[in-house]
Motif scaffolding. Sequence first.
Motif, PDB file in Angstrom:
ATOM      1  N   GLY A   1      46.030  38.701   1.570  1.00 25.91           N
ATOM      2  CA  GLY A   1      47.469  39.133   1.064  1.00 25.91           C
ATOM      3  C   GLY A   1      48.372  39.474   2.273  1.00 25.91           C
ATOM      4  N   LYS A   2      47.879  40.082   3.397  1.00 23.38           N
ATOM      5  CA  LYS A   2      48.296  40.612   4.498  1.00 23.38           C
ATOM      6  C   LYS A   2      49.015  39.494   5.646  1.00 23.38           C
ATOM      7  CE  LYS A   2      46.634  45.331   4.373  1.00 23.38           C
ATOM      8  NZ  LYS A   2      45.908  46.329   4.792  1.00 23.38           N
ATOM      9  N   SER A   3      48.125  38.449   5.473  1.00 24.73           N
ATOM     10  CA  SER A   3      48.194  37.346   6.329  1.00 24.73           C
ATOM     11  C   SER A   3      49.469  36.675   6.210  1.00 24.73           C
ATOM     12  CB  SER A   3      47.027  36.346   6.301  1.00 24.73           C
ATOM     13  OG  SER A   3      47.073  35.781   5.093  1.00 24.73           O
ATOM     14  N   LYS A   4      50.283  36.186   7.566  1.00 23.20           N
ATOM     15  CA  LYS A   4      51.659  35.569   7.214  1.00 23.20           C
ATOM     16  C   LYS A   4      51.444  34.074   7.880  1.00 23.20           C
ATOM     17  CE  LYS A   4      53.867  39.998   8.464  1.00 23.20           C
ATOM     18  NZ  LYS A   4      54.900  40.308   9.386  1.00 23.20           N
ATOM     19  N   GLY A   5      52.045  33.364   7.499  1.00 25.94           N
ATOM     20  CA  GLY A   5      52.061  31.725   7.737  1.00 25.94           C
ATOM     21  C   GLY A   5      51.120  31.136   6.909  1.00 25.94           C
ATOM     22  N   SER A   6      50.469  29.977   7.705  1.00 22.63           N
ATOM     23  CA  SER A   6      49.481  29.127   6.846  1.00 22.63           C
ATOM     24  C   SER A   6      48.334  29.942   6.694  1.00 22.63           C
ATOM     25  CB  SER A   6      49.353  27.941   7.785  1.00 22.63           C
ATOM     26  OG  SER A   6      48.209  27.192   7.228  1.00 22.63           O
ATOM     27  N   THR A   7      47.672  29.591   5.568  1.00 24.81           N
ATOM     28  CA  THR A   7      46.391  30.344   5.078  1.00 24.81           C
ATOM     29  C   THR A   7      45.199  29.429   5.059  1.00 24.81           C
ATOM     30  OG1 THR A   7      46.929  30.219   2.967  1.00 24.81           O
ATOM     31  CG2 THR A   7      47.712  32.123   3.768  1.00 24.81           C
ATOM     32  N   ARG A   8      45.540  28.024   5.758  1.00 23.48           N
ATOM     33  CA  ARG A   8      44.557  27.249   5.759  1.00 23.48           C
ATOM     34  C   ARG A   8      43.852  27.423   7.091  1.00 23.48           C
ATOM     35  NH1 ARG A   8      44.487  23.357   1.959  1.00 23.48           N
ATOM     36  NH2 ARG A   8      43.501  21.959   3.225  1.00 23.48           N
ATOM     37  N   ASN A   9      42.677  26.903   7.015  1.00 22.23           N
ATOM     38  CA  ASN A   9      41.515  26.934   8.371  1.00 22.23           C
ATOM     39  C   ASN A   9      41.668  28.396   8.971  1.00 22.23           C
ATOM     40  OD1 ASN A   9      41.241  24.109   8.193  1.00 22.23           O
ATOM     41  ND2 ASN A   9      43.122  23.791   9.162  1.00 22.23           N
ATOM     42  N   LEU A  10      41.349  29.332   8.061  1.00 20.64           N
ATOM     43  CA  LEU A  10      41.013  30.867   8.279  1.00 20.64           C
ATOM     44  C   LEU A  10      39.802  30.850   9.069  1.00 20.64           C
ATOM     45  CD1 LEU A  10      43.176  32.538   5.812  1.00 20.64           C
ATOM     46  CD2 LEU A  10      43.959  32.110   8.100  1.00 20.64           C
ATOM     47  N   LYS A  11      39.557  31.866   9.837  1.00 19.49           N
ATOM     48  CA  LYS A  11      38.337  32.214  10.354  1.00 19.49           C
ATOM     49  C   LYS A  11      38.277  33.996  10.228  1.00 19.49           C
ATOM     50  CE  LYS A  11      34.935  32.222  13.977  1.00 19.49           C
ATOM     51  NZ  LYS A  11      34.628  31.421  15.519  1.00 19.49           N
ATOM     52  N   VAL A  12      37.218  34.360   9.617  1.00 27.42           N
ATOM     53  CA  VAL A  12      37.027  35.772   9.349  1.00 27.42           C
ATOM     54  C   VAL A  12      35.717  36.192  10.152  1.00 27.42           C
ATOM     55  CG1 VAL A  12      36.588  37.577   7.891  1.00 27.42           C
ATOM     56  CG2 VAL A  12      38.364  35.888   7.338  1.00 27.42           C
ATOM     57  N   ILE A  13      35.567  37.092  10.916  1.00 24.99           N
ATOM     58  CA  ILE A  13      34.423  37.437  11.747  1.00 24.99           C
ATOM     59  C   ILE A  13      34.190  38.903  11.232  1.00 24.99           C
ATOM     60  CG2 ILE A  13      33.415  37.966  14.048  1.00 24.99           C
ATOM     61  CD1 ILE A  13      35.390  36.316  15.186  1.00 24.99           C
ATOM     62  N   PHE A  14      32.681  38.982  10.681  1.00 26.36           N
ATOM     63  CA  PHE A  14      32.013  40.239  10.259  1.00 26.36           C
ATOM     64  C   PHE A  14      31.299  40.679  11.209  1.00 26.36           C
ATOM     65  CE2 PHE A  14      33.088  38.482   5.976  1.00 26.36           C
ATOM     66  CZ  PHE A  14      34.281  39.526   5.524  1.00 26.36           C
ATOM     67  N   HIS A  15      31.310  41.678  11.727  1.00 23.03           N
ATOM     68  CA  HIS A  15      30.163  42.390  12.773  1.00 23.03           C
ATOM     69  C   HIS A  15      29.042  43.284  12.101  1.00 23.03           C
ATOM     70  CE1 HIS A  15      32.662  40.729  16.187  1.00 23.03           C
ATOM     71  NE2 HIS A  15      33.575  41.459  15.581  1.00 23.03           N
ATOM     72  N   ASP A  16      29.351  43.676  11.128  1.00 18.13           N
ATOM     73  CA  ASP A  16      28.619  44.765  10.501  1.00 18.13           C
ATOM     74  C   ASP A  16      28.413  44.501   8.855  1.00 18.13           C
ATOM     75  OD1 ASP A  16      31.158  45.155   9.455  1.00 18.13           O
ATOM     76  OD2 ASP A  16      31.005  47.293  10.216  1.00 18.13           O
ATOM     77  N   PHE A  17      28.149  43.222   8.661  1.00 17.35           N
ATOM     78  CA  PHE A  17      27.938  42.796   7.275  1.00 17.35           C
ATOM     79  C   PHE A  17      26.541  43.079   6.961  1.00 17.35           C
ATOM     80  CE2 PHE A  17      27.163  40.277   3.539  1.00 17.35           C
ATOM     81  CZ  PHE A  17      28.524  40.032   2.952  1.00 17.35           C
ATOM     82  N   PRO A  18      26.330  44.051   5.948  1.00 21.95           N
ATOM     83  CA  PRO A  18      24.797  44.788   5.545  1.00 21.95           C
ATOM     84  C   PRO A  18      24.011  43.386   5.169  1.00 21.95           C
ATOM     85  CG  PRO A  18      26.613  45.007   3.711  1.00 21.95           C
ATOM     86  CD  PRO A  18      27.382  44.627   4.877  1.00 21.95           C
ATOM     87  N   GLY A  19      22.992  43.424   5.823  1.00 19.52           N
ATOM     88  CA  GLY A  19      21.935  42.393   5.464  1.00 19.52           C
ATOM     89  C   GLY A  19      22.076  41.103   6.032  1.00 19.52           C
ATOM     90  N   GLY A  20      23.149  40.804   6.920  1.00 20.16           N
ATOM     91  CA  GLY A  20      23.213  39.752   7.794  1.00 20.16           C
ATOM     92  C   GLY A  20      23.755  38.502   6.951  1.00 20.16           C
ATOM     93  N   ALA A  21      23.063  37.419   7.626  1.00 22.60           N
ATOM     94  CA  ALA A  21      23.525  35.959   6.977  1.00 22.60           C
ATOM     95  C   ALA A  21      22.702  35.815   5.606  1.00 22.60           C
ATOM     96  CB  ALA A  21      22.926  35.001   7.718  1.00 22.60           C
ATOM     97  N   GLU A  22      21.421  36.565   5.479  1.00 22.79           N
ATOM     98  CA  GLU A  22      21.074  36.332   4.321  1.00 22.79           C
ATOM     99  C   GLU A  22      21.625  36.951   2.902  1.00 22.79           C
ATOM    100  OE1 GLU A  22      16.528  37.700   1.886  1.00 22.79           O
ATOM    101  OE2 GLU A  22      17.014  38.334   4.039  1.00 22.79           O
ATOM    102  N   SER A  23      22.231  38.229   3.041  1.00 28.49           N
ATOM    103  CA  SER A  23      23.030  38.748   2.241  1.00 28.49           C
ATOM    104  C   SER A  23      24.402  38.058   2.025  1.00 28.49           C
ATOM    105  CB  SER A  23      23.218  40.217   2.814  1.00 28.49           C
ATOM    106  OG  SER A  23      23.846  41.159   1.598  1.00 28.49           O
TER     107      SER A  23
END
Length: 542
Positions: free
Chosen positions: A36-58
């Motif tokens: 909702g806060k992003s501006k411009g095109s919302t296609r082909n976005l990338k989100v990086i999580f550094h501290d996601f609990p449980g990692g990839a499995e979770s």
Amino acid sequence: MEVCCDLEVDVNGEETFMVDKKIIASYSGRLSKLFGKSKGSTRNLKVIFHDFPGGAESFELMSRFCYNNGKTHISPSNISLLHCAAQFMEMNNSVSATNNLIEQTEKSLEEISYWTWSELLVALKQCQHLLPLVNSSDVLQKCLDSLAGRLALASEASPCPSTSSPDSSGFRFSCDTKSTESLKTSLSRGTWWFEDLLILNPVLVEMVVKSMVVRKIDHLMISRFLFYYQKSKFYAATSDEKRKVIETVIDMLYTLDGSSVSCKSLFGILRVSMTLNISKSSRNKLESMIGSQLDQAALDNLLVPSPHGMNYLYDVNLVLRFLKAFLRGGICQASAMKLRKVASLMDSYIAEVAPDPRLKPSKFLALAMALPDSARDSYDGLYRAVDMFLEVHAGLSEDEKLNICCALNYEKLSAEVCVHLSQNTKFPSKSAVQALISQQYKLKGLLHGTNNSKPYTDSPCTSTEGRSMGKNDEASDQVVLYAGKLDVLSDNEKLKAHLQGMQWRVTELEKVCKKMQTQMAKIMKYRISKQGHTRSLPRLCS
């Protein structure tokens, strides 16, 4: 539903997922606010999580929930991962409870009493990989409460009997025939759960023990588990892992009743911890626990080598700290027996360290005078230690020897020891005089049917708790001896001969003292005339 992959998600650098932004965001309040806060095109976005609990499995489990219209199978093996992921992604914005992952996991937790023992352990093991985030969820606390509750119930009944149903008593224990027989042969019936909890790390073990204490589980059983945990974990642990284990064990033992912790086991922990550089807080707790049980210690326990870099043989400072902790509890009538045990132990220890030529007189004196006078009925043992110390440290000055002798109470020396002291050239002359006077006044009391006669002593010692050395008599210029006739039976001829020898010795010492007094008077007169003022000199003899 049309599915596209317009969102790239990097999870803790472990794995990258291509997902449908619209589907994931419809369940995740966190992503909804981010997009909702992003501006411009919302296609082909990338989100990086550094501290996601449980990692990839979770993250994968959470994504399947979203792609499956808010439905997923929740079990003890994944409930921790799903719950923490749901909290992290803020998946509580759904109007329907059936599509709310947080509420679904919390509802599944209500069935925790029906989980098997193995399922509960799996859930706890999963939780320890999610620390510290899982601390803010209900999953960990409910697992801990359930575990402690089962152990409390099992401690009141026969744990995991092979003839009982695994679904009995309102909860289920996973007990097949093989595991039951193994428990019977390797562990006693009361400690069947010790090995199961070895899967937990020190952080979770601390939480488990605290929950067990709240449930009022027998502290003796808890302490046995902690010692078992420490020994078992040390087999394949690194130094850092050992340090964490030992600190956790010490901190938890400190919360238990002192009577539930074995003194012998505490010394075992002490010897192991000496090479691990444990925290000061844990070390203080361990020394305090040992000190409070010092009356149960053996001499070998106290003979701890000195720390690296120290030139004396044994760690005297450590024993002094033990004594300080022991005395911190206060000396009362009820602990008189303990006090005498510690005094006897200390006499043996002092005699053991006395021959060390590198032991400083100040440390020896601190050991000898650490306990109050009431702790010893006899000072014979301490006398022998002092005699040994003076023999090894022959280069001490007369003043230093007198300070060492302050540790002795001459009134509590036997006649045999006093005779030995009177002929012992290693001791200063004044100590010999004090011992002889004390014994003569004892004899006077015996001959007159009383024992309340107090000998005259002119002690150079400063006032110290527990020492009764007598007061200075400024007006006396010579030693007063009891010269009454000895009305003794033939059986006491030997004692009479000793006393006569002692009187002769005192007479000779009086002559020496008078000469010294004359010399001191001349020295004082000379200094007064030269300096114009007086300076106090030590009274070597009265």
